[in-house]
Design a protein around this motif. Structure first.
Motif, PDB file in Angstrom:
ATOM      1  N   ALA A 285      -1.799  -3.170 -49.958  1.00 32.73           N
ATOM      2  CA  ALA A 285      -1.010  -4.008 -50.882  1.00 32.73           C
ATOM      3  C   ALA A 285      -1.858  -3.755 -51.726  1.00 32.73           C
ATOM      4  O   ALA A 285      -0.745  -3.697 -53.284  1.00 32.73           O
ATOM      5  CB  ALA A 285      -0.767  -5.572 -49.941  1.00 32.73           C
ATOM      6  N   GLN A 286      -3.088  -4.099 -52.259  1.00 32.79           N
ATOM      7  CA  GLN A 286      -3.456  -2.984 -52.985  1.00 32.79           C
ATOM      8  C   GLN A 286      -4.022  -2.226 -53.451  1.00 32.79           C
ATOM      9  O   GLN A 286      -3.882  -1.238 -52.974  1.00 32.79           O
ATOM     10  CB  GLN A 286      -4.331  -4.281 -53.852  1.00 32.79           C
ATOM     11  N   ASP A 287      -3.720  -1.644 -54.928  1.00 32.94           N
ATOM     12  CA  ASP A 287      -4.285  -0.519 -55.215  1.00 32.94           C
ATOM     13  C   ASP A 287      -5.215  -0.493 -56.421  1.00 32.94           C
ATOM     14  O   ASP A 287      -5.240  -0.588 -56.787  1.00 32.94           O
ATOM     15  CB  ASP A 287      -2.988   0.379 -55.516  1.00 32.94           C
ATOM     16  N   PRO A 288      -7.150   0.361 -55.983  1.00 37.70           N
ATOM     17  CA  PRO A 288      -6.973   0.723 -54.785  1.00 37.70           C
ATOM     18  C   PRO A 288      -6.817  -0.371 -53.947  1.00 37.70           C
ATOM     19  O   PRO A 288      -7.412  -1.494 -54.195  1.00 37.70           O
ATOM     20  CB  PRO A 288      -9.135   1.261 -55.431  1.00 37.70           C
ATOM     21  N   CYS A 289      -7.871   0.202 -52.729  1.00 38.02           N
ATOM     22  CA  CYS A 289      -7.706  -0.504 -51.621  1.00 38.02           C
ATOM     23  C   CYS A 289      -9.069  -1.722 -51.426  1.00 38.02           C
ATOM     24  O   CYS A 289      -9.648  -1.728 -52.202  1.00 38.02           O
ATOM     25  CB  CYS A 289      -7.644  -0.131 -49.904  1.00 38.02           C
ATOM     26  N   GLU A 290      -8.704  -2.559 -50.427  1.00 41.12           N
ATOM     27  CA  GLU A 290      -9.871  -3.438 -50.108  1.00 41.12           C
ATOM     28  C   GLU A 290     -11.152  -2.390 -50.223  1.00 41.12           C
ATOM     29  O   GLU A 290     -11.968  -3.210 -50.599  1.00 41.12           O
ATOM     30  CB  GLU A 290      -9.298  -4.060 -48.828  1.00 41.12           C
ATOM     31  N   LEU A 291     -10.759  -1.760 -49.013  1.00 41.04           N
ATOM     32  CA  LEU A 291     -12.001  -0.835 -48.287  1.00 41.04           C
ATOM     33  C   LEU A 291     -12.621  -0.081 -50.013  1.00 41.04           C
ATOM     34  O   LEU A 291     -14.296   0.291 -50.651  1.00 41.04           O
ATOM     35  CB  LEU A 291     -11.992  -0.065 -47.711  1.00 41.04           C
ATOM     36  N   CYS A 292     -11.514   0.503 -50.453  1.00 39.33           N
ATOM     37  CA  CYS A 292     -12.263   1.180 -51.458  1.00 39.33           C
ATOM     38  C   CYS A 292     -12.715   0.480 -53.244  1.00 39.33           C
ATOM     39  O   CYS A 292     -13.993   1.141 -53.717  1.00 39.33           O
ATOM     40  CB  CYS A 292     -11.673   2.476 -52.294  1.00 39.33           C
ATOM     41  N   THR A 293     -12.605  -0.501 -52.789  1.00 39.02           N
ATOM     42  CA  THR A 293     -12.956  -1.924 -53.633  1.00 39.02           C
ATOM     43  C   THR A 293     -14.395  -2.612 -53.453  1.00 39.02           C
ATOM     44  O   THR A 293     -14.772  -3.248 -54.287  1.00 39.02           O
ATOM     45  CB  THR A 293     -11.597  -2.475 -54.460  1.00 39.02           C
ATOM     46  N   HIS A 294     -14.758  -2.309 -52.604  1.00 41.64           N
ATOM     47  CA  HIS A 294     -14.986  -2.966 -51.706  1.00 41.64           C
ATOM     48  C   HIS A 294     -17.164  -2.889 -52.760  1.00 41.64           C
ATOM     49  O   HIS A 294     -17.384  -1.659 -52.050  1.00 41.64           O
ATOM     50  CB  HIS A 294     -15.706  -2.847 -50.385  1.00 41.64           C
ATOM     51  N   PRO A 295     -17.818  -3.226 -53.196  1.00 39.61           N
ATOM     52  CA  PRO A 295     -19.029  -2.505 -53.725  1.00 39.61           C
ATOM     53  C   PRO A 295     -20.276  -2.996 -52.542  1.00 39.61           C
ATOM     54  O   PRO A 295     -21.062  -2.369 -52.924  1.00 39.61           O
ATOM     55  CB  PRO A 295     -19.017  -4.634 -54.272  1.00 39.61           C
ATOM     56  N   GLN A 296     -19.873  -3.387 -51.542  1.00 38.72           N
ATOM     57  CA  GLN A 296     -21.285  -2.827 -50.592  1.00 38.72           C
ATOM     58  C   GLN A 296     -21.015  -1.813 -49.822  1.00 38.72           C
ATOM     59  O   GLN A 296     -21.971  -0.853 -49.387  1.00 38.72           O
ATOM     60  CB  GLN A 296     -21.208  -4.007 -49.854  1.00 38.72           C
ATOM     61  N   ARG A 297     -19.591  -0.945 -49.517  1.00 34.82           N
ATOM     62  CA  ARG A 297     -18.998  -0.094 -49.077  1.00 34.82           C
ATOM     63  C   ARG A 297     -20.041   1.115 -50.158  1.00 34.82           C
ATOM     64  O   ARG A 297     -19.347   1.343 -51.358  1.00 34.82           O
ATOM     65  CB  ARG A 297     -17.414   0.773 -49.637  1.00 34.82           C
ATOM     66  N   SER A 298     -20.289   2.195 -48.897  1.00 33.72           N
ATOM     67  CA  SER A 298     -21.092   3.756 -49.990  1.00 33.72           C
ATOM     68  C   SER A 298     -19.623   4.971 -50.437  1.00 33.72           C
ATOM     69  O   SER A 298     -19.071   4.443 -49.853  1.00 33.72           O
ATOM     70  CB  SER A 298     -22.071   4.220 -48.944  1.00 33.72           C
ATOM     71  N   LYS A 299     -19.906   5.002 -51.582  1.00 35.59           N
ATOM     72  CA  LYS A 299     -18.813   6.024 -51.994  1.00 35.59           C
ATOM     73  C   LYS A 299     -19.499   7.196 -51.861  1.00 35.59           C
ATOM     74  O   LYS A 299     -18.965   8.528 -52.075  1.00 35.59           O
ATOM     75  CB  LYS A 299     -18.788   5.562 -53.517  1.00 35.59           C
ATOM     76  N   ALA A 300     -21.224   7.669 -51.251  1.00 32.53           N
ATOM     77  CA  ALA A 300     -20.923   8.943 -51.552  1.00 32.53           C
ATOM     78  C   ALA A 300     -21.090   9.416 -49.695  1.00 32.53           C
ATOM     79  O   ALA A 300     -21.492  11.038 -49.817  1.00 32.53           O
ATOM     80  CB  ALA A 300     -22.528   9.145 -51.229  1.00 32.53           C
ATOM     81  N   THR A 301     -20.582   8.190 -49.111  1.00 30.25           N
ATOM     82  CA  THR A 301     -19.989   8.446 -47.590  1.00 30.25           C
ATOM     83  C   THR A 301     -18.688   8.645 -47.186  1.00 30.25           C
ATOM     84  O   THR A 301     -17.914   7.461 -47.555  1.00 30.25           O
ATOM     85  CB  THR A 301     -21.226   8.701 -46.300  1.00 30.25           C
ATOM     86  N   ILE A 302     -18.505   9.694 -46.684  1.00 24.46           N
ATOM     87  CA  ILE A 302     -16.564   9.540 -46.747  1.00 24.46           C
ATOM     88  C   ILE A 302     -16.508  10.096 -44.669  1.00 24.46           C
ATOM     89  O   ILE A 302     -16.499  11.034 -44.855  1.00 24.46           O
ATOM     90  CB  ILE A 302     -15.599  10.347 -47.581  1.00 24.46           C
ATOM     91  N   CYS A 303     -15.405   9.432 -44.132  1.00 25.64           N
ATOM     92  CA  CYS A 303     -14.801   9.812 -43.148  1.00 25.64           C
ATOM     93  C   CYS A 303     -13.817   9.840 -43.120  1.00 25.64           C
ATOM     94  O   CYS A 303     -12.757   9.536 -43.857  1.00 25.64           O
ATOM     95  CB  CYS A 303     -15.187   8.019 -42.019  1.00 25.64           C
ATOM     96  N   ILE A 304     -13.399  11.070 -42.602  1.00 27.26           N
ATOM     97  CA  ILE A 304     -11.717  11.783 -42.426  1.00 27.26           C
ATOM     98  C   ILE A 304     -10.895  11.430 -41.240  1.00 27.26           C
ATOM     99  O   ILE A 304     -11.904  11.497 -40.796  1.00 27.26           O
ATOM    100  CB  ILE A 304     -11.811  12.973 -42.549  1.00 27.26           C
ATOM    101  N   VAL A 305     -10.093  10.534 -41.531  1.00 26.50           N
ATOM    102  CA  VAL A 305      -9.564   9.912 -40.137  1.00 26.50           C
ATOM    103  C   VAL A 305      -8.204  10.787 -40.300  1.00 26.50           C
ATOM    104  O   VAL A 305      -7.598  11.212 -40.933  1.00 26.50           O
ATOM    105  CB  VAL A 305      -9.562   8.838 -40.147  1.00 26.50           C
TER     106      VAL A 305
END
Lengths: 380, 204
Positions: free
Chosen positions: B66-86
C-alpha cells in the motif's frame, strides 16, 4: 510378482467384481466376444501404468451413470513385502492413486510398482507402425525399470510444449523483441539438451540389453539362423553409440541451434528424443520394409519374451504377463515356443481366449485357474 | 440449478469465480454473508475495495504494497546489497517467516511460460534491470543476487534467462538448494526429490 486379489467397481462392464486368485500362476479367461475378457486385462494394465492399452480417454472406462471407476489389487513378491495398489478414474477425468493405503499426489510416485508385460494383437503392429508406437514401447519399459524416468519424460514433454509455444510466437516477432525472445529460447534449449540427453542415454542402455536378449529369444522362436538387431535411431545426425551423457548433451544443443531457423518457420521442435525411433534389423535388412508377415510376428513375439527376461533379470523376479487373444494370431509352432518360455516357474500369466485348444490347453494344468467370463461376471 | 433471487444469484456467481471455490462452497459463502450483521458485511466490502484501490506494485521491488516504496524496501535494517528474486508475493511471505534473510527482494510476479503467453515482457524483469543499473550507477554495491524460484521447468527457464541477462553486470549470483525437507525421513522422500538431493550433495 503375482496378483493375489483384485476388486473392480463400476469398471466398464464390471459393476462389482471381487476375485481371489491365491497363488495361481496360469489364469485363463475364457468366454465369447464382448463379455469382458479384455476389460479385465485392461484393469490390471491401468493399475500398473495409470493408462490403458486400448484408449487415450480414460473416462470412458467409468460405467455409465457412475462417478468413479476403481481397480484395487494385492500383489505378492518373492523378494519383497506385499503391495496393495488402488487406482480410480473419476467421470470428470480426475485420478486417484493409492499405494499401500497412501494417496499419491504425483503419478510418478505411483507408476512403476508393478512390473507387467502386455502382449496384444496391437503389439504385432508396433514393429511396422508409427515411430510413436515404438517410443511408447521403450518408454513404458523404462518407466518400470527406473523410478525417475517417468518424471524425466513428463518434464521433457512439457519443455517441448513450452518451446513450441515460443517458436510460434517468434515467427510473428521482429526487431528487439525478436532478439529478446531468442535469448529466451536459449534458456529452454539448455534444459531440453540436458533432459533430452538423459532420455537418449537411458533408452540406449536399455536397448543394448534388450537387443542382446532378443538375439537369444528370437533364435529360440524362429528356429532359423537369422540375425536380429535392435538399434536406437537418434535424429542427431551423428553416431551416438559411443557418446557419454555430456557429449549427447552438447550434440543435442548443437542440433537445436542448427535447426533454430527452420523450427521457427514450422513452429515445432524437429530434433530431440521425442522424434527418435527404434529399428529392427533382420539379416541386415530393415524389418519394417523387407520383413514378411511371418518374420514380423516372430520378432514381435521374441521381443515380448525378451522384455519379460529383461524385467526378470533386473528385479530378480518375473513380471506379470498379460496375453490378450494372441494365440489366435500365432501358428502352432510359435504357440509352442511362447508356452515354453512362460512355463518357467513363478511367472503369472493372464490369458484371454474364446476357447481353449491345442498347445494352450495343455499348458493349463493343476494349480492353474480357468475362469469363465460372461456379461461382466466371472465364474470359476 | 434451483432458483436463486437475482441479487443472491449474483453473489453466488461472484464467489464462484474465485480460485478453489466450486458451486457448493459459493452457495455456502453467500448464505453465510446474508446471515451476518450489516456492519460485518460493510467491513468486508470496504476491505475488498480498499485493498484493490490502495495496493500497488512497489516501484523498487515490484512486491504488492500500500505504500511506495514498500515497507521492506524502506526498512533501515534491510541490506540493499543482497537481492533475492522470487516469483510471487506469497514467496516473500514464506521467506520472511524464516527470519533468516535480511536482504531485499525482487518479485517477478510470475515465471516465463510461453504456453500461458507469459514471456519476459510480462514479468517485472525490465524493472529489475533498471533497479540494478540505477543502484550501480549511484556507486552502490551489489554483493549477491539469490534466485529462489520453484524447481519446475518454468522456474529453471526463468533462472537461466535472468542469469544470462544479468551476467554482463558481473554480480555474484546464486540459487537456493533443492533437496530433502527438514524433519523428513529419508526413506519416505520421493525418488525425484532424493535424486535431486543426491545431485546437489555438498562436501563436508
Amino acid at each position: 510378482m503375482w496378483l493375489q486379489f483384485i476388486e473392480l467397481n463400476q469398471f466398464r462392464n464390471y459393476k462389482s467384481l471381487k476375485l481371489e486368485l491365491g497363488d495361481a500362476r496360469q489364469i485363463a479367461l475364457v468366454g465369447f466376444n464382448a463379455q469382458g475378457k479384455s476389460n479385465f486385462l485392461e484393469s490390471l494394465y491401468l493399475l500398473a501404468f495409470a493408462s490403458s492399452f486400448r484408449t487415450a480417454s480414460l473416462t470412458e472406462i467409468v460405467q455409465w451413470g457412475s462417478t468413479i471407476a476403481t481397480v484395487e489389487g494385492n500383489f505378492g513378491y518373492k523378494h519383497n513385502v506385499p503391495l496393495s495398489l488402488k487406482f480410480g478414474i473419476y467421470k470428470n477425468g480426475k485420478r486417484q492413486a493409492i499405494v499401500n493405503q497412501e494417496h499419491q499426489k504425483r503419478l510418478s510416485n505411483y507408476i512403476g510398482h508393478i512390473k507387467l508385460v502386455c502382449f496384444t494383437p496391437k503389439d504385432l503392429m508396433m514393429l511396422t507402425g508409427q515411430p510413436s508406437d515404438r517410443r511408447q514401447f521403450i518408454d513404458l519399459l523404462l518407466t518400470q525399470s527406473y523410478p525417475r524416468y517417468y518424471s524425466l519424460l513428463q518434464n521433457y514433454q512439457r519443455l517441448i510444449k513450452q518451446r513450441n509455444a515460443l517458436l510460434k510466437n517468434l515467427k510473428k516477432r521482429t526487431g528487439s523483441q525478436l532478439a529478446q525472445e531468442l535469448d529466451e529460447l536459449d534458456s529452454w534449449d539448455a534444459q531440453i539438451s540436458q533432459l533430452g540427453a538423459q532420455i537418449i542415454k537411458r533408452r540406449q542402455v536399455v536397448l543394448t540389453d534388450l537387443s542382446r536378449l532378443l538375439h537369444g529369444t528370437h533364435a529360440s522362436v524362429s528356429l532359423m539362423a537369422e540375425k536380429i538387431e535392435l538399434i536406437y535411431r537418434s535424429n542427431l545426425g551423428e553416431d551416438i553409440s559411443q557418446m557419454g551423457l555430456s557429449d549427447l548433451e552438447q550434440s543435442l544443443a548443437k542440433q537445436l541451434k542448427a535447426k533454430k531457423t527452420s523450427d521457427i518457420l514450422h513452429g515445432h521442435t524437429s530434433v530431440g528424443p521425442h522424434r527418435d525411433d527404434l529399428s529392427f534389423v533382420l539379416n541386415g535388412h530393415e524389418l519394417k520394409f523387407f520383413g514378411s508377415q511371418g518374420q514380423i510376428r516372430t520378432v514381435a513375439l521374441a521381443l515380448k519374451i525378451a522384455e519379460m527376461k529383461y524385467l526378470s533379470d533386473l528385479f530378480n523376479e518375473p513380471p506379470i504377463l498379460l496375453l490378450d487373444d494372441v494365440f489366435s494370431e500365432l501358428d502352432i509352432k510359435r504357440q509352442q515356443a511362447l508356452i515354453e518360455h512362460i512355463q518357467q516357474p513363478g511367472i503369472q500369466t493372464f490369458l484371454t481366449t474364446t476357447h481353449l485348444e491345442g498347445p494352450v490347453q495343455r499348458f493349463f494344468n493343476q494349480g492353474s485357474k480357468i475362469l469363465h467370463v460372461s456379461g461382466g461376471s466371472i465364474f470359476q | 440449478m434451483s432458483y436463486l433471487t437475482p441479487p443472491l444469484g449474483r453473489l453466488v456467481g461472484a464467489f464462484q469465480k474465485l480460485p478453489g471455490i466450486g458451486p457448493k462452497s459459493a452457495q455456502r459463502l453467500a448464505f453465510h454473508i446474508l446471515k451476518q450483521p450489516q456492519s460485518t458485511v460493510e467491513e468486508l466490502a470496504q476491505a475488498l475495495l480498499d485493498a484493490k484501490a490502495q495496493i500497488r506494485f512497489c516501484s523498487i521491488c515490484s512486491n504488492l504494497s500500500a505504500q511506495d516504496p514498500c515497507e521492506l524496501c524502506t526498512h533501515p535494517q534491510r541490506s540493499k546489497a543482497t537481492i533475492c528474486i522470487v516469483a510471487d508475493s506469497r514467496d516473500v511471505l514464506a521467506l520472511e517467516k524464516t527470519h533468516e534473510y535480511t536482504g531485499s527482494y525482487h518479485v517477478l510476479q510470475g515465471l516465463i511460460s510461453p504456453m500461458d503467453g507469459i514471456g519476459p515482457e510480462q514479468l517485472k524483469i525490465r524493472e529489475l534491470v533498471q533497479r540494478l543499473r540505477e543502484h550501480l550507477q549511484a556507486d552502490g554495491q551489489i554483493d549477491e543476487i539469490i534466485f529462489a524460484l520453484s524447481p519446475s521447468i518454468e522456474g529453471e527457464a526463468t533462472t537461466l534467462y535472468l542469469s544470462k541477462l544479468l551476467r554482463p553486470m558481473q554480480i555474484r549470483m546464486s540459487r537456493i538448494a533443492y533437496g530433502l525437507p527438514m524433519g523428513g525421513d529419508l526413506e519416505f522422500a520421493d525418488e525425484v526429490t532424493l535424486a535431486r538431493a543426491m545431485e546437489g550433495r555438498q562436501e563436508i
